[in-house]
Design an enzyme around this catalytic site. Structure first.
Site, PDB file in Angstrom:
ATOM      1  CG  ASP A   1      43.179  84.175 -41.921  1.00 49.56           C
ATOM      2  OD1 ASP A   1      43.332  83.722 -41.020  1.00 49.56           O
ATOM      3  OD2 ASP A   1      44.236  84.332 -42.793  1.00 49.56           O
TER       4      ASP A   1
ATOM      5  NE  ARG B   1      45.547  81.559 -41.422  1.00 50.05           N
ATOM      6  CZ  ARG B   1      46.668  81.885 -42.074  1.00 50.05           C
ATOM      7  NH1 ARG B   1      47.511  80.959 -42.371  1.00 50.05           N
ATOM      8  NH2 ARG B   1      46.745  83.257 -42.782  1.00 50.05           N
TER       9      ARG B   1
END
EC number: 2.7.2.1
Length: 398
Positions: free
Chosen positions: A146, A89
């Protein structure tokens, strides 16, 4: 069959989840905390067991070695080569990354350069990526950003109303965050509603320690509340959310403890929000306990929190020209029925109504009444699974 690790690395932590793919079965999960500090903690959960160790872990490379050795020690894998992919991530992808990518030297360098957009997040992610590449050099590493989901926003939405040279020269614009979560829960909402995502207008509310709300139009992000950085939007656990920017130079002039803009931004990021207003905690459970005790600061913090979320959701009804459903997700969104009740209580004009017997702790699904024109859903987010899916999709493309 293959084994894929989804990684969320911070500056002093490394959260992970191991999947059997393509079955999407969770084999183990855990977190390594206090990296670079004394008494680091490594926690591994598997087969209903929980193993915890107190160690001194000096950097992310050492943390990754401990993680992989624990997987072997506890019999979760027999050898490193059982792992066929690693997904990371990454909070900020800027305009460079419109989708997930396989890591190479250039990608890693660009992630580090983008740290200016997410100084609390990107450096830790880069350290985690580098550690896995050093230890498992032959295994595909994939970055999931993101911000990627929000690259569908129109230019008139993502630009700030300031001279355009600040965008053309310095890339100052809205980027958003939590995109992986918003994308996942929108897909799950479509399944729950039994309708194609491409036909739906959804408002997804990711309400955890960080808070972001997204207007989802036919499966794409039309607008989102976080901005140039994750500091923008409604009030959060420790972040102020939106404030008048003229407050920043004013506070520097007035408060000797705030010497420059960096000090003020640090205060807005780490010492504000629920924690700053209440003086109690950033945790909604502690705030609700304060409500029960009639603590005036807890009441004030709670009321500001509800007010800011209602306003943000309301503006996205305007952006979408109505919505089919409102989705609550993340820590507070999933586990704070009182908060959901009070948010919806201020949005009944839009045709929303919730069933109090369903709006309880632990319930997942449709919590609206049959008469509710806009469905209200509670869906558990699963960013790690999204990351694992992208690894599976991309691992043979390098």
């Amino acid at each position: 069959m293959s084994k894929t690790i989804a990684i969320n690395a911070g500056s002093s932590s490394l959260k992970w989840q191991l999947y059997q793919m393509p079955e999407e079965a969770v084999l183990a999960q855990g977190i390594i905390e206090r990296i670079g500090l004394k008494d680091s903690i490594s926690t591994v959960k598997y087969d209903g067991k929980k193993e915890e160790q107190i160690l001194d872990i000096h950097d992310h490379t050492e943390a990754v070695k401990i993680l992989l050795n624990d997987l072997i020690h506890f019999g979760i894998i027999a050898a490193y080569d059982e792992i066929t992919g690693v997904g990371h991530r990454v909070v900020a992808g800027g305009e460079l990354f419109k989708e997930s990518v396989v890591v190479n030297d250039k990608v890693l360098e660009q992630i580090e350069e983008l740290s200016v957009l997410a100084p609390l997040h990107n450096p830790g992610a880069a350290a985690g990526i580098r550690a896995f590449r050093d230890i498992l050099p032959d295994i595909t590493s994939v970055c999931v950003f993101d911000t990627s989901f929000h690259t569908s926003m129109a230019k008139h939405t993502y630009l700030y109303p300031i001279p355009q040279k600040y965008y053309t020269d310095y890339k100052v614009r809205k980027y958003g965050a939590h995109g992986t979560s918003h994308k996942y829960v929108a897909q799950e909402a479509a399944k729950m509603l039994g309708r194609p995502l491409e036909e739906l207008k959804l408002i997804t509310a990711h309400i955890g320690n960080g808070v972001s709300i997204t207007a989802n139009y036919h499966g794409q992000s039309a607008d989102t509340s976080m901005g140039f950085t994750p500091l923008a939007g409604p009030m959060m656990g420790t972040r102020s959310g939106d404030i008048d920017p003229a407050i920043i130079p004013y506070l520097i002039e007035q408060d000797p403890e705030l010497k420059d803009a960096a000090d003020v931004v640090n205060m807005l990021n780490k010492k504000s929000g629920l924690s700053g207003v209440s003086g109690i905690s950033s945790d909604m459970r502690d705030i609700e306990a304060g409500l029960q005790e009639d603590n005036p600061d807890a009441v004030l913090a709670y009321n500001i929190f509800i007010d800011r979320i209602k306003k943000c959701i309301g503006q996205y009804f305007a952006v979408l020209n109505g919505a089919d459903a409102l989705v609550f997700t993340a820590g507070m969104g999933e586990n704070a029925p009182l908060m959901r009740q009070d948010v919806i209580g201020g949005l009944t004009w839009f045709g929303m109504d919730i069933d109090p017997e369903k709006n309880v702790f632990g319930y997942r699904g449709d919590i609206s009444t049959p008469e509710s024109k806009v469905k209200v859903l509670v869906i558990s987010t699963d960013e790690e699974l999204c990351i694992a899916r992208d690894v599976e999709r991309l691992k043979n493309t390098k």
